[in-house]
Scaffold this motif. Structure first.
Motif, PDB file in Angstrom:
ATOM      1  N   LYS A   1       0.847  -1.196   0.000  1.00 17.73           N
ATOM      2  CA  LYS A   1       0.000   0.000   0.000  1.00 17.73           C
ATOM      3  C   LYS A   1       0.884   1.248   0.000  1.00 17.73           C
ATOM      4  N   GLY A   2       0.551   2.174  -0.901  1.00 21.46           N
ATOM      5  CA  GLY A   2       1.308   3.417  -1.014  1.00 21.46           C
ATOM      6  C   GLY A   2       2.403   3.373  -2.071  1.00 21.46           C
ATOM      7  N   SER A   3       2.751   2.177  -2.548  1.00 19.07           N
ATOM      8  CA  SER A   3       3.788   2.058  -3.587  1.00 19.07           C
ATOM      9  C   SER A   3       3.266   2.593  -4.912  1.00 19.07           C
ATOM     10  N   LYS A   4       4.105   3.364  -5.570  1.00 20.03           N
ATOM     11  CA  LYS A   4       3.768   3.864  -6.901  1.00 20.03           C
ATOM     12  C   LYS A   4       4.430   2.960  -7.938  1.00 20.03           C
ATOM     13  N   PHE A   5       3.819   2.891  -9.119  1.00 21.15           N
ATOM     14  CA  PHE A   5       4.393   2.072 -10.185  1.00 21.15           C
ATOM     15  C   PHE A   5       4.271   2.781 -11.515  1.00 21.15           C
ATOM     16  N   GLN A   6       5.191   2.445 -12.407  1.00 21.00           N
ATOM     17  CA  GLN A   6       5.177   2.953 -13.770  1.00 21.00           C
ATOM     18  C   GLN A   6       5.910   1.938 -14.628  1.00 21.00           C
ATOM     19  N   PHE A   7       5.230   1.410 -15.647  1.00 17.51           N
ATOM     20  CA  PHE A   7       5.829   0.423 -16.528  1.00 17.51           C
ATOM     21  C   PHE A   7       5.068   0.383 -17.838  1.00 17.51           C
ATOM     22  N   SER A   8       5.695  -0.225 -18.841  1.00 17.02           N
ATOM     23  CA  SER A   8       5.074  -0.375 -20.156  1.00 17.02           C
ATOM     24  C   SER A   8       5.049  -1.852 -20.528  1.00 17.02           C
ATOM     25  N   LEU A   9       3.988  -2.245 -21.227  1.00 20.63           N
ATOM     26  CA  LEU A   9       3.851  -3.608 -21.727  1.00 20.63           C
ATOM     27  C   LEU A   9       3.788  -3.559 -23.243  1.00 20.63           C
ATOM     28  N   THR A  10       4.672  -4.297 -23.885  1.00 22.22           N
ATOM     29  CA  THR A  10       4.657  -4.388 -25.341  1.00 22.22           C
ATOM     30  C   THR A  10       3.479  -5.268 -25.759  1.00 22.22           C
ATOM     31  N   PRO A  11       3.055  -5.214 -27.016  1.00 22.17           N
ATOM     32  CA  PRO A  11       1.924  -6.038 -27.455  1.00 22.17           C
ATOM     33  C   PRO A  11       2.090  -7.522 -27.123  1.00 22.17           C
TER      34      PRO A  11
END
Length: 193
Positions: free
Chosen positions: A57-67
């Protein structure tokens, strides 16, 4: 508590699609309407879960997924023309329900369920696209974990209803004669607890 198998997870996120220079906001989950699911039960993209595993809880995330890690490449052969008569109700074409932009639940000749989007209604055929709406897209997620906890019986039942069966424990043995006790307290359940 960290995100792990069978934990109830709530996250907020923005989902943008496209390349870095031309991203478009496709979807947003807010604190008032978060994305909620039970982790590692097959309801989410595996690559999405892999990117948030062990967060708390409280963790931020940022990521990308390719097709290839999301909904696959867009396949032209998945766009098909179907005879208009299969969309008839009582011998009449369903003009109200079958129009451009509508997504319809369909079934193939093997009995597999799939969704198709109506691209065009022609004189004799309906052009349908059976690609996932996000096929061929790179998905860019940014968000925050707003809750992680052991699911309540009510949450398991709600998730179960959304997915159409089972107790939510992932044991594949849940049925009318199988007592999973909601939280998989039954040691003979076969769950990996």
């Amino acid at each position: 508590m960290r995100i792990s198998k069978n934990k109830f997870v709530s996250v907020t996120y923005d989902l943008n699609v496209g390349q870095d220079d031309e991203r478009e906001l496709m979807e947003r989950a807010t604190e008032e309407h978060p994305l909620q699911f039970i982790f590692d039960t097959g309801t989410m993209l595996p690559a999405f879960e892999e990117n948030i595993k062990d967060l708390e809880k409280g963790s931020k995330f940022q990521f990308s997924l390719t097709p290839e890690n999301a909904y696959g490449e867009y396949i032209e052969e998945h766009v098909v023309e179907l005879p208009k008569n299969i969309f008839e109700v009582n011998g009449k074409f369903d003009d109200e329900g079958i129009k451009e932009g509508v997504t319809l639940p369909m079934m193939n000749s093997n009995g597999e369920r799939m969704n198709g989007s109506v691209l065009e209604v022609k004189d004799d055929v309906v052009v349908m696209d059976f690609n996932h709406p996000l096929a061929g897209e790179t998905l860019h997620f940014s968000g925050e974990v707003i809750d992680v906890h052991d699911p309540t019986e009510e949450e398991i039942a709600a998730m179960n209803q959304m997915m159409g069966g089972g107790c939510g424990c992932g044991c594949d043995e849940c049925g009318d004669d199988h007592d999973c006790e909601g939280g998989c307290g039954d040691q003979d359940c076969g769950c990996n607890h």
